[in-house]
Write an enzyme that holds these catalytic residues in place. Structure first.
Site, short mmCIF file in Angstrom:
data_model
loop_
_atom_site.label_atom_id
_atom_site.label_comp_id
_atom_site.label_asym_id
_atom_site.label_seq_id
_atom_site.Cartn_x
_atom_site.Cartn_y
_atom_site.Cartn_z
CD GLU A 91 -2.93 -1.00 2.19
OE1 GLU A 91 -4.10 -0.42 1.94
OE2 GLU A 91 -2.67 -1.21 3.46
CG HIS A 110 -1.79 2.14 6.10
ND1 HIS A 110 -3.45 2.66 6.19
CD2 HIS A 110 -1.88 1.00 5.71
CE1 HIS A 110 -3.91 1.54 5.93
NE2 HIS A 110 -3.24 0.53 5.81
CG HIS A 112 -3.59 -2.61 9.41
ND1 HIS A 112 -2.56 -3.34 8.89
CD2 HIS A 112 -4.09 -1.99 8.26
CE1 HIS A 112 -2.18 -3.09 7.81
NE2 HIS A 112 -3.06 -2.40 7.36
CG HIS A 187 -7.66 -0.96 5.41
ND1 HIS A 187 -7.40 -0.67 4.02
CD2 HIS A 187 -6.74 -1.49 5.80
CE1 HIS A 187 -6.21 -0.77 3.87
NE2 HIS A 187 -5.54 -1.33 4.87
#
Length: 267
Positions: A91, A110, A112, A187
């Protein structure tokens, strides 16, 4: 790292801070074995004049070393070095897309984190369950924390991953100078800093703490019959708290110390 420094003129300190950021965020459970963090840089060396970012190749954040850091193009999301053959993060276009859209953004995370994922699936619930700042040191991500719904433009048959430039550009549209974090339904979350990677680590850690405190307040309110009485920070309080950059220089050495590294230990 030797080639990053000798061929592309990248500061060893910037690489080291990025490695430490990976490990700190993993230590604080903001990053799991997936997730990634990057920092913007500009390369003017060996005929290259390009806006770039540094990011670890395909490694678990807790295991990242300096030799795992690679240089990627903001324009393409692909490696700048033609000799770079290692696999990048799936990603990485989250980072490239946001850097393209927001020249002021200097570092991107980013993750999770389960607590943030929880709020990402509550988009149709009552306003008291929409994630918002309730803690002063958690206010730097901004008042409004939107939820990215990938199915709005790409249908209901994706794997939810932002794996293309088109998807990265779509996610980036939700960020503004006043919006520092976007939840991604089912996500995770993406967080941006206009300062540096140390400030981004602060934002990531306290984003999860803020979400946990809000969750606990909702549960306590339900248990005691005072549900609906959640009191988030006001717009004025968020503005007064500022971006807490000055506090990072107090927190960062403590977070590094928690990793148990010796003073001159090689990363």
């Amino acid at each position: 790292m030797d080639r990053l420094t000798s061929h592309f003129g990248i500061s060893p300190d910037l690489v080291r801070d990025l490695v430490l950021a990976n490990r700190i965020l993993a230590h604080h459970k903001v990053l799991d074995t997936f997730g990634h963090i990057s920092v913007r840089c500009h390369v003017e060396s060996n005929g290259i004049d390009e806006d770039c970012y540094l990011q670890a190749t395909y490694h678990a954040p807790s295991l990242v070393h300096t030799q795992d850091i690679a240089l990627f193009s903001v324009h393409t999301g692909e490696p700048v070095d033609p000799e770079e053959k290692r696999k990048g993060a799936l990603e990485r276009h989250i980072h490239a897309g946001l850097y393209r859209a927001r020249p002021d953004v200097q570092a991107i995370l980013h993750c999770h984190a389960p607590m943030l994922v929880t709020y990402s699936i509550l988009s149709s619930m009552e306003s008291d369950t929409i994630l918002q700042p309730v803690l002063h040191v958690g206010s730097s991500v901004g008042r409004h924390i939107p939820i990215y719904e990938i199915s709005d433009h790409f249908g209901h048959d994706t794997d939810l991953l932002v794996k293309t430039a088109e998807l990265g550009d779509d996610l980036a549209k939700l960020f503004t100078p006043k919006i520092g974090m976007v939840l991604m339904r089912g996500h995770g979350a993406t967080i941006a800093s206009q300062s540096d990677v140390k400030d981004l680590v602060h934002k990531g850690i306290y984003a999860v703490i803020n979400a946990t405190i809000m969750r606990d307040a909702i549960l306590l309110g339900t248990a005691t019959g005072s549900a609906g009485s959640l009191r988030p920070l006001s717009n004025g309080e968020i503005e007064a708290c500022g971006d807490w950059v000055s506090a990072v220089h107090r927190s960062w050495p403590a977070w590094v110390a928690e990793l148990g590294l010796s003073k001159d230990e090689s990363l």
